[in-house]
Design a protein around this motif. Structure first.
Motif, PDB file in Angstrom:
ATOM      1  N   ALA A   9     -22.120  18.094  -7.545  1.00  0.00           N
ATOM      2  CA  ALA A   9     -22.062  18.230  -6.087  1.00  0.00           C
ATOM      3  C   ALA A   9     -22.225  16.894  -5.373  1.00  0.00           C
ATOM      4  CB  ALA A   9     -23.108  19.234  -5.612  1.00  0.00           C
ATOM      5  N   PRO A  10     -23.233  16.044  -5.744  1.00  0.00           N
ATOM      6  CA  PRO A  10     -23.348  14.744  -5.077  1.00  0.00           C
ATOM      7  C   PRO A  10     -22.109  13.869  -5.241  1.00  0.00           C
ATOM      8  CG  PRO A  10     -25.350  15.252  -6.282  1.00  0.00           C
ATOM      9  CD  PRO A  10     -24.349  16.293  -6.671  1.00  0.00           C
ATOM     10  N   PHE A  11     -21.512  13.900  -6.439  1.00  0.00           N
ATOM     11  CA  PHE A  11     -20.336  13.071  -6.677  1.00  0.00           C
ATOM     12  C   PHE A  11     -19.165  13.527  -5.808  1.00  0.00           C
ATOM     13  CE2 PHE A  11     -16.311  12.347  -8.955  1.00  0.00           C
ATOM     14  CZ  PHE A  11     -16.347  10.966  -9.035  1.00  0.00           C
ATOM     15  N   GLN A  12     -18.935  14.839  -5.738  1.00  0.00           N
ATOM     16  CA  GLN A  12     -17.824  15.343  -4.930  1.00  0.00           C
ATOM     17  C   GLN A  12     -18.055  15.067  -3.445  1.00  0.00           C
ATOM     18  OE1 GLN A  12     -15.532  18.852  -5.963  1.00  0.00           O
ATOM     19  NE2 GLN A  12     -17.100  19.415  -7.452  1.00  0.00           N
ATOM     20  N   THR A  13     -19.316  15.189  -3.011  1.00  0.00           N
ATOM     21  CA  THR A  13     -19.629  14.908  -1.609  1.00  0.00           C
ATOM     22  C   THR A  13     -19.354  13.447  -1.277  1.00  0.00           C
ATOM     23  OG1 THR A  13     -21.333  16.634  -1.609  1.00  0.00           O
ATOM     24  CG2 THR A  13     -21.446  14.981   0.126  1.00  0.00           C
ATOM     25  N   LEU A  14     -19.761  12.552  -2.161  1.00  0.00           N
ATOM     26  CA  LEU A  14     -19.531  11.121  -1.939  1.00  0.00           C
ATOM     27  C   LEU A  14     -18.031  10.813  -1.918  1.00  0.00           C
ATOM     28  CD1 LEU A  14     -20.709   8.282  -1.638  1.00  0.00           C
ATOM     29  CD2 LEU A  14     -20.736   8.107  -4.136  1.00  0.00           C
ATOM     30  N   MET A  15     -17.276  11.418  -2.818  1.00  0.00           N
ATOM     31  CA  MET A  15     -15.833  11.189  -2.862  1.00  0.00           C
ATOM     32  C   MET A  15     -15.159  11.721  -1.591  1.00  0.00           C
ATOM     33  SD  MET A  15     -14.936   9.510  -5.515  1.00  0.00           S
ATOM     34  CE  MET A  15     -13.173   9.832  -5.553  1.00  0.00           C
ATOM     35  N   VAL A  16     -15.601  12.881  -1.118  1.00  0.00           N
ATOM     36  CA  VAL A  16     -15.056  13.425   0.128  1.00  0.00           C
ATOM     37  C   VAL A  16     -15.322  12.460   1.276  1.00  0.00           C
ATOM     38  CG1 VAL A  16     -15.399  15.213   1.884  1.00  0.00           C
ATOM     39  CG2 VAL A  16     -15.123  15.854  -0.502  1.00  0.00           C
ATOM     40  N   GLY A  17     -16.519  11.877   1.280  1.00  0.00           N
ATOM     41  CA  GLY A  17     -16.847  10.884   2.312  1.00  0.00           C
ATOM     42  C   GLY A  17     -15.894   9.708   2.294  1.00  0.00           C
ATOM     43  N   GLY A  74     -18.502  16.333   8.262  1.00  0.00           N
ATOM     44  CA  GLY A  74     -17.474  16.893   7.394  1.00  0.00           C
ATOM     45  C   GLY A  74     -17.688  16.574   5.934  1.00  0.00           C
ATOM     46  N   MET A  75     -18.357  15.458   5.653  1.00  0.00           N
ATOM     47  CA  MET A  75     -18.564  15.040   4.265  1.00  0.00           C
ATOM     48  C   MET A  75     -19.365  16.065   3.472  1.00  0.00           C
ATOM     49  SD  MET A  75     -20.489  11.615   2.853  1.00  0.00           S
ATOM     50  CE  MET A  75     -22.130  12.147   3.351  1.00  0.00           C
ATOM     51  N   LEU A  76     -20.535  16.447   3.965  1.00  0.00           N
ATOM     52  CA  LEU A  76     -21.393  17.377   3.228  1.00  0.00           C
ATOM     53  C   LEU A  76     -20.785  18.772   3.153  1.00  0.00           C
ATOM     54  CD1 LEU A  76     -25.031  16.500   4.391  1.00  0.00           C
ATOM     55  CD2 LEU A  76     -23.867  15.878   2.266  1.00  0.00           C
ATOM     56  N   GLN A 117     -17.745  13.209  11.770  1.00  0.00           N
ATOM     57  CA  GLN A 117     -16.996  13.703  10.621  1.00  0.00           C
ATOM     58  C   GLN A 117     -16.771  12.614   9.576  1.00  0.00           C
ATOM     59  OE1 GLN A 117     -14.218  16.670  10.553  1.00  0.00           O
ATOM     60  NE2 GLN A 117     -14.060  16.965  12.741  1.00  0.00           N
ATOM     61  N   ALA A 118     -17.010  11.371   9.935  1.00  0.00           N
ATOM     62  CA  ALA A 118     -16.706  10.266   9.025  1.00  0.00           C
ATOM     63  C   ALA A 118     -17.694  10.210   7.869  1.00  0.00           C
ATOM     64  CB  ALA A 118     -16.686   8.949   9.788  1.00  0.00           C
ATOM     65  N   PRO A 178      -6.139  15.357   1.830  1.00  0.00           N
ATOM     66  CA  PRO A 178      -6.301  14.480   0.657  1.00  0.00           C
ATOM     67  C   PRO A 178      -7.555  14.784  -0.153  1.00  0.00           C
ATOM     68  CG  PRO A 178      -5.586  13.211   2.540  1.00  0.00           C
ATOM     69  CD  PRO A 178      -5.917  14.569   3.060  1.00  0.00           C
ATOM     70  N   GLY A 179      -8.687  14.927   0.531  1.00  0.00           N
ATOM     71  CA  GLY A 179      -9.922  15.199  -0.184  1.00  0.00           C
ATOM     72  C   GLY A 179      -9.925  16.544  -0.886  1.00  0.00           C
ATOM     73  N   MET A 180      -9.332  17.557  -0.252  1.00  0.00           N
ATOM     74  CA  MET A 180      -9.380  18.904  -0.809  1.00  0.00           C
ATOM     75  C   MET A 180      -8.242  19.198  -1.781  1.00  0.00           C
ATOM     76  SD  MET A 180     -10.711  21.066   2.511  1.00  0.00           S
ATOM     77  CE  MET A 180     -11.618  22.269   1.552  1.00  0.00           C
ATOM     78  N   LEU A 181      -7.235  18.313  -1.838  1.00  0.00           N
ATOM     79  CA  LEU A 181      -6.135  18.502  -2.775  1.00  0.00           C
ATOM     80  C   LEU A 181      -6.176  17.519  -3.941  1.00  0.00           C
ATOM     81  CD1 LEU A 181      -3.142  19.157  -0.328  1.00  0.00           C
ATOM     82  CD2 LEU A 181      -4.472  20.832  -1.625  1.00  0.00           C
ATOM     83  N   VAL A 182      -6.596  16.295  -3.668  1.00  0.00           N
ATOM     84  CA  VAL A 182      -6.644  15.272  -4.726  1.00  0.00           C
ATOM     85  C   VAL A 182      -7.927  15.376  -5.543  1.00  0.00           C
ATOM     86  CG1 VAL A 182      -6.658  12.795  -5.207  1.00  0.00           C
ATOM     87  CG2 VAL A 182      -5.178  13.704  -3.411  1.00  0.00           C
TER      88      VAL A 182
END
Length: 333
Positions: A271-279, A105-107, A98-99, A245-249
């Motif tokens: 999409a790539p930017f949001q995926t990287l930020m979620v990671g 979880g990131m993608l 998930q990390a 945090p990832g889904m609210l911030v």
């Protein structure tokens, strides 16, 4: 080189504090362990079992070996093998998957946040997410309470349905009543609702039959349904906190970014930017959320005496009247 008195079951960090548990889970959920082949993981397990068979004795580690090698094998074992059964876990279900650096979880979280505007996209990503969650929840259960294939199927269908109802219901309602910013929180509402359904159903046998509880010496002294409820409740809280945090911030960040002319000209980067930020968020939140509560939970036996007297009496018989004040159990992750 000879290293003496190695206790491979003793944690390298103080698990009685949040800081110690955070360090432990950051160490254990290192995403680099996911790419290790099964042969290397089984080699690590063999080393752990060797030291368990000969506790407290000096062992020859061979040329070029060092204490760091032993600690690394402990890390591989902790990350890949179930603490109850010692079985090799499905790599998709491990917390290290998930990390941030692997497609766990990131993608999936990145996809849910980037593609939330249409109902088909919401349905697709919630289906993918709940399929992934089902694997994670089953992998990290308390393995002393077996679950049938039928129960697993019911849990999977129920969780997926609850996530879709929450996601589509929130989307339809908020599209009429809420601002565009608020609509970005639809994925989090669905994830929170599904976690409240998926985890208890995936681990329903623990609630129905109870989990094994042990005394401070590690001896099994009985079963407890209250222990199962406590452990599962803590896991639900941790999982929601892991995603929060990832889904609210991130929606707040994206709301600002998408208004910038420079960003709006390169829409493919969304999409790539949001995926990287979620990671980046998950890299910190996976160990943080796991560290909220000790994995080895405890329960006061006086509570058992009040709310599950039949199991308390069974414990009293098994211990010949010497019931411990507190019992301990694995809550799962």
């Amino acid at each position: 080189m000879v290293i003496a008195l190695i206790d491979v079951d003793k944690p390298l960090y103080d698990l009685t504090t949040f800081a110690g548990r955070f360090k432990y889970y950051a160490w254990m959920t290192d995403p680099r362990t996911v790419v290790q082949p099964s042969e290397r993981l089984l080699e690590a397990k063999e080393m752990i079992e060797k030291y368990r068979r000969e506790p407290g004795q000096a062992q020859s580690l061979g040329p070029g070996k060092a204490l760091e090698d032993v600690h690394y094998n402990m890390k591989l074992y902790s990350s890949a093998f179930h603490p109850d059964t010692g079985e090799l876990q499905n790599f998709c279900g491990r917390m290290s998957f998930q990390a941030s650096l692997v497609p766990g979880g990131m993608l999936i979280t990145g996809g849910m946040l980037a593609f939330y505007r249409t109902v088909p996209a919401v349905v697709l990503w919630q289906f993918i997410n709940q399929s992934f969650n089902a694997v994670v929840n089953y992998t990290n259960r308390n393995a002393n309470s077996p679950t049938s294939v039928t129960q697993l199927g019911v849990a999977y269908v129920s969780a997926t349905t609850s996530a879709l109802i929450a996601a589509i219901g929130c989307k339809n309602y908020w599209s009429k009543k809420a601002t565009p910013l608020f609509q970005r929180f639809v994925p989090f509402a669905a994830v929170a609702a599904a976690n409240c359904v998926n985890i208890p159903l995936m681990r329903q046998n623990e609630i129905l039959r109870g989990v094994e509880v042990k005394n401070s010496e590690g001896e099994i002294v009985g079963q407890s349904r209250l222990a199962a409820i406590k452990g599962i409740s803590e896991v639900v809280i941790s999982r929601i906190a892991m995603a929060a945090p990832g889904m609210l911030v991130l929606p707040l960040i994206m709301e600002r970014l998408e208004k910038l002319p420079a960003y709006s000209r390169i829409k493919w980067i969304n999409a790539p930017f949001q995926t990287l930020m979620v990671g980046c968020f998950l890299c910190f939140m996976v160990p943080s959320a796991c560290a909220f509560f000790p994995q080895q939970c405890s329960l006061d036996t006086s509570t058992m005496r009040t709310f599950e007297p039949e199991l308390y009496e069974d414990m009293k018989k098994r211990t010949e009247g010497n019931v411990p004040k507190r019992v301990y159990f694995n809550k799962g992750l």
